[in-house]
Design a protein around this motif. Structure first.
Motif, PDB file in Angstrom:
ATOM      1  N   THR A   3       0.853  -1.182   0.000  1.00 38.92           N
ATOM      2  CA  THR A   3       0.000   0.000   0.000  1.00 38.92           C
ATOM      3  C   THR A   3       0.884   1.225   0.000  1.00 38.92           C
ATOM      4  N   THR A  13      -3.572   3.528   0.374  1.00 35.43           N
ATOM      5  CA  THR A  13      -4.561   3.248  -0.664  1.00 35.43           C
ATOM      6  C   THR A  13      -5.591   2.238  -0.171  1.00 35.43           C
ATOM      7  N   ASP A  14      -5.165   1.265   0.642  1.00 32.69           N
ATOM      8  CA  ASP A  14      -6.089   0.293   1.227  1.00 32.69           C
ATOM      9  C   ASP A  14      -7.155   0.968   2.079  1.00 32.69           C
ATOM     10  N   PHE A  17      -9.702   2.187  -0.601  1.00 29.16           N
ATOM     11  CA  PHE A  17     -10.342   1.199  -1.480  1.00 29.16           C
ATOM     12  C   PHE A  17     -11.276   0.253  -0.738  1.00 29.16           C
ATOM     13  N   MET A  21     -15.294  -0.259  -1.134  1.00 28.75           N
ATOM     14  CA  MET A  21     -15.920  -1.509  -1.565  1.00 28.75           C
ATOM     15  C   MET A  21     -17.022  -1.925  -0.602  1.00 28.75           C
ATOM     16  N   TYR A 187      -7.657  -3.361  -8.680  1.00 27.47           N
ATOM     17  CA  TYR A 187      -6.930  -2.718  -7.585  1.00 27.47           C
ATOM     18  C   TYR A 187      -5.596  -3.425  -7.327  1.00 27.47           C
ATOM     19  N   THR A 191      -1.938  -1.642  -7.525  1.00 26.92           N
ATOM     20  CA  THR A 191      -1.099  -1.446  -6.340  1.00 26.92           C
ATOM     21  C   THR A 191       0.002  -2.488  -6.190  1.00 26.92           C
TER      22      THR A 191
END
Length: 232
Positions: A3, A13-14, A17, A21, A187, A191
């Motif tokens: 990440t 980024t996690d 994202f 979701m 994703y 990443t």
């Protein structure tokens, strides 16, 4: 876990994202069951029986737990995340049992437009996929990258009933179910520059379910199962 971390305290980024979701999953459920359940007052909704009410409440609780857990991790509240995670040990088996009982109850009460055998096989398979992926996710809870993917992908597996209520037709619904894991695939490629192994397994299992559902449901065994359910 790959990440992006530029400085302490900044979002990875996690952290964007996976909560997104979870919110997407919540949106699918709310729009799918909005008229019959959420806008009808949930506990006050005019559902066929108490079993369906309990089934709905437990499944909705799982979705809210998923959203909460994703945001707790994003907020770095890991201890709270771990404490709430114990609820999955109760919810996953409860959802499995209630899912089967509610499916049998529905088959006794109605004749589905898509065919009883197709509905029986489809719902049993998505329940099995949900149990396998989320149980794997719980066992892999010390591997954060695997854990968060499995919980999201496992829950995506049970989006079929909500999507079906959009009345877009079976081919479109199956296409959307197949497409949902591709968000995680994309994703991963962005990443990690590769597809995470848990994403690969979940996506392949989802694809296997979609492409084998029709032929598998035509086996005589499932017709016998439907007859047994309706006479018990």
């Amino acid at each position: 876990m790959a990440t992006t971390v530029t400085a302490a305290g900044k979002l990875r980024t996690d952290d964007v994202f996976f909560p997104a979701m979870a919110v997407l999953i919540l949106g699918i459920v709310v729009t799918g069951f909005g008229k019959s359940y959420f806008l009808a007052g949930m506990v006050r909704a005019k559902l066929p029986n108490v079993l369906v009410h309990v089934h709905g409440a437990v499944f909705v609780l799982w979705i809210f737990l998923l959203v909460t857990q994703a945001w707790l991790v994003a907020a770095h509240k890991v201890k709270w995340h771990m404490k709430l995670g114990v609820l999955s040990l109760v919810l996953v088996p409860s959802m499995s049992i209630l899912g089967v009982l509610t499916l049998f109850d529905f088959l006794r009460r109605t004749e589905p437009d898509e065919g009883s055998e197709l509905l029986l096989v489809g719902d049993l398979e998505i329940l099995l996929l949900f149990v396998v992926l989320t149980s794997w996710g719980f066992l892999a809870r010390r591997d954060a990258a695997s854990h968060k993917r499995l919980m999201i992908l496992g829950t995506l597996a049970i989006m079929g009933p909500a999507i079906a209520r959009w009345d877009l037709g079976i081919p479109v619904a199956l296409g959307m179910i197949l497409a949902l894991p591709l968000f995680v695939v994309a994703y991963d490629l962005w990443t990690l520059k590769r597809i995470h192994r848990t994403t690969t397994v979940a996506t392949l299992l989802t694809a296997a379910w979609v492409f084998t559902l029709g032929p598998f449901s035509k086996l005589a065994f499932w017709h016998q199962c439907v007859n047994w359910i309706r006479h018990t």
